[in-house]
Design an enzyme around this catalytic site. Structure first.
Site, PDB file in Angstrom:
ATOM      1  N   ASP A   1     -14.830  35.911  11.616  1.00 49.19           N
ATOM      2  CA  ASP A   1     -13.908  35.526   9.918  1.00 49.19           C
ATOM      3  C   ASP A   1     -14.976  34.813   9.214  1.00 49.19           C
ATOM      4  OD1 ASP A   1     -12.741  35.207   7.516  1.00 49.19           O
ATOM      5  OD2 ASP A   1     -10.910  35.926   7.885  1.00 49.19           O
TER       6      ASP A   1
ATOM      7  N   HIS B   1     -11.030  31.960   3.230  1.00 50.34           N
ATOM      8  CA  HIS B   1     -10.470  32.685   4.333  1.00 50.34           C
ATOM      9  C   HIS B   1     -10.165  32.938   5.486  1.00 50.34           C
ATOM     10  CE1 HIS B   1     -10.181  37.368   5.160  1.00 50.34           C
ATOM     11  NE2 HIS B   1      -9.396  38.120   4.174  1.00 50.34           N
TER      12      HIS B   1
ATOM     13  N   SER C   1      -6.157  41.582   4.537  1.00 54.52           N
ATOM     14  CA  SER C   1      -5.931  40.749   5.225  1.00 54.52           C
ATOM     15  C   SER C   1      -5.156  39.577   5.439  1.00 54.52           C
ATOM     16  CB  SER C   1      -7.724  40.018   4.641  1.00 54.52           C
ATOM     17  OG  SER C   1      -8.065  40.771   4.624  1.00 54.52           O
TER      18      SER C   1
END
Length: 641
Positions: free
Chosen positions: A29, A100, A418
């Site tokens: 990520d 994220h 996600s």
């Protein structure tokens, strides 16, 4: 979230796996914020001796920032640098600058954090799905972009370091398998017994928009949970209506004039500005446009009458207000137009659970068939993905207040596949902890065949992206992941490395293209077959297909129950379809015995785009197990790959 999935400390997968103790999850990520409370290691035992990874120092990041929870951090940007030779990497380390990666990694394996909330909503103790698993972070997403070679390098390194599960909340669109770094790297992971769990994408309801529809992966779609973030509306007559709000401040909206004017009720023009005090009722318009107009016009607050599903997936609510259903809207308008001087109050920062119906399929989640290979039903599974609460980073905002006030918070609520993906990854990690001998295909099979396809009203799950029609498996796979059913599935559909090669050999790839994926010349194409031993079925038709297309599937099931078992077949036949299963009973004499059956599907419906679906369930005659596979008949999509 965890109660909704059935995870609990008393029974099932959490205690059986000791909450994922010592299972190592690699997260590919945007890096990690190591100071987050989700990555503290209190209550966690020593790092497993088999771990080969490192905590790589870099800009604003030193090796001491890892611990017994966050056991490894590495970063990969040679591809980004090679593509843009004069570039300066703004944060040249494993530190997350997006948020994220911190969000996804804390979702899969974050430690317990008390007192978590999103500006007063969803308060409580947050934790990862596998809170005693270990996290290893591989940063491949940069402020300067993402490059396929960096993703491949990061995944390969995770395999070399000794992870058990890889969670990767990203994908590559419009590429064939032999050009997809996730497909290539995950093949190598699968060879080493590592399950790779990616997201399906956020492209919405268009058929064939899904990415990561790769046969050797577990591909996750997104749905909702049974939680309402609430603005509680109280009318002057005492009636209370529970609405929806994520207003990030506890605004004072107490017994203010309630304004309903048909001429301005669409709330889409500056005419609203003539009412700069009180609560405006908005109807017959787009919520996202209306809240912008309301914010610019500065009344005290607004009531939005809407059932647009996107509202309940959206992270922003920039001005005081509440969303209510058209049914409740009629009640509010009736009150506002039938009394002199109507008033109302709104209380913010309230949260209610066990709302119905839940789950619903998210409007944004990408749909199958998989453009990279349509012959395998994708996505595989659905997990919670809408407004997931998990850790954020301090230098990005998590909410806004009009006009330009950016707010930060220790935790963010974000929607997307996600966010669904790390739920599946965490459940896979828990299963690996209980069944270390299971292959990636076995874990995937247990999760697929035990999934739930009904909501909490005992009705078929609905698709919020298609007017709440009954969902088909091209949107959610088998259904909502059910961790405790997956713990003891009874039967599994297993697959070997050579089985996947046999599939590749049937795809009209060149030898070079197959070698690009397998990275090994030790495989052969002597037994090419498009009939992979997969726990679901998809039969495809085109306008040119014969009048009544027929497809035959052969499947082999492995008994993972404790001893002899007898299974019989239950079927829900898709419309306009005939199918047969032979044999109709399977009798296993011992654990790990394998038995095969054949499914023949004959579709006689029109070939103008219809998708029909049903299911096949092997039921243990003493009622211990029900092993369900989706069956879909769908039009073949045209792809550029």
């Amino acid at each position: 979230m965890f109660e909704f999935l059935g995870l609990n400390p008393e029974s099932g997968l959490w205690p059986a796996s000791d909450y994922g103790k010592d299972v190592i999850v690699g997260v590919i990520d945007s890096g990690v914020w190591p100071e987050s409370r989700s990555f503290k290691d209190n209550g966690i035992t020593e790092i497993p001796s088999r771990w080969k990874g490192i905590c790589e120092p870099g800009q604003e990041f030193n090796a001491s920032m890892c611990n017994k929870n966050l056991i490894g951090v590495r970063y990969f940007n040679k591809g980004v640098k090679a593509a843009r030779p004069n570039i300066t990497i703004s944060m040249n380390s494993g530190r997350d600058t997006h948020g994220h990666g911190t969000h996804t990694s804390s979702t899969v394996g974050g430690n317990y954090v008390e007192g978590a909330s999103f500006f007063g909503y969803a308060t409580g103790t947050t934790r990862g799905v596998a809170p005693r698993a270990r996290l290893a972070i591989y940063k491949v997403i940069w402020d300067e972009g993402r490059h396929a070679s960096d993703v491949l390098a990061g995944m390969d390194q995770a395999v070399a370091d000794g992870v058990d599960v890889i969670s990767i909340s990203m994908g590559f669109d419009d590429v064939p398998l032999y050009e997809d770094p996730i497909a290539i790297a995950s093949f190598g992971a699968m060879e080493k017994g590592i399950l790779v769990s990616p997201s399906a994408g956020n492209a919405g309801v268009t058929p064939g928009s899904l990415h990561n529809g790769i046969p050797w992966l577990l591909t996750t779609a997104a749905g909702s949970v049974d939680r309402v973030l609430s603005g509680k509306l109280t009318l002057g007559n005492g009636q209370v209506i529970t609405g929806w709000s994520m207003c990030p401040a506890n605004a004072l909206v107490d017994e203010l004039p309630l304004v309903y004017d048909e001429l301005i009720s669409s709330c889409n023009s500056t005419d609203v500005s003539s009412f700069n005090y009180g609560i405006i009722i908005c109807e017959n318009g787009d919520f996202f446009d209306q809240i912008e107009t309301i914010a610019q016009s500065s009344p005290t607050a607004a009531i939005y009458i809407s059932n647009d599903p996107r509202i309940f997936e959206y992270e922003e609510f920039q001005y005081p207000g509440v969303v209510i259903s058209p049914e409740d809207g009629a009640v509010v308008i009736s009150y506002a137009t039938s009394v002199i001087d109507p008033v109302a109050s709104i209380n913010f920062q309230e949260t209610f659970v066990r709302s119905t119906p839940a789950p619903v399929v998210a409007s944004y989640t990408s749909r199958g068939p998989s453009p990279s290979y349509q012959g395998i039903l994708k996505p595989d599974i659905m997990a919670p993905g809408s407004l997931v609460l998990a850790s954020s980073i301090p230098n990005v905002y998590t909410a806004t207040i009009y006009p330009h006030i950016e707010l930060r918070n220790e935790f963010a609520m974000i929607s997307g596949t996600s966010m669904a993906c790390p739920h599946s990854s965490g459940i896979a990690a828990l299963l690996k902890g209980v069944h270390p001998e299971w292959s990636p295909a076995a874990i995937r099979s247990a999760m697929i065949t035990g999934a739930i396809n009904i909501d909490n009203t005992n009705s078929p799950i609905k698709d919020s992206g298609l007017n709440y029609s009954i969902v088909n498996p091209l949107a959610m796979g088998a259904g909502l992941v059910n961790p405790n059913f997956a713990l003891n599935p009874g039967l599994i559909y297993d697959a070997t490395r050579q089985d996947y090669v046999n599939l590749l050999c049937a795809m009209n790839f060149t030898r070079k293209q197959i070698l690009t994926i397998t990275r090994s010349s030790s495989y052969n194409c002597q037994n090419a077959s498009s009939d992979l031993n997969y726990p679901s079925f998809i039969a495809l038709y085109t306008n040119e297909t014969a009048a009544t297309p027929t497809q035959k599937f052969v499947r082999t099931m492995t008994n993972v129950g404790d001893g002899p078992a007898n299974y019989s077949i239950n079927v829900i036949v898709p419309s306009d379809t005939n199918f047969s299963v032979y044999p109709p009973r399977l009798s296993f004499n011992s654990k790990y015995e394998k038995l095969s059956y054949t499914l023949t599907v004959e579709y006689s419906g029109s070939k103008t785009g219809e998708v029909v679906f049903g299911s096949l369930t092997w039921v243990d005659v003493i009622g211990l197990h029900a092993v369900t596979s989706s069956i879909v008949v769908a039009p073949m999509i045209h792809t550029g790959t």
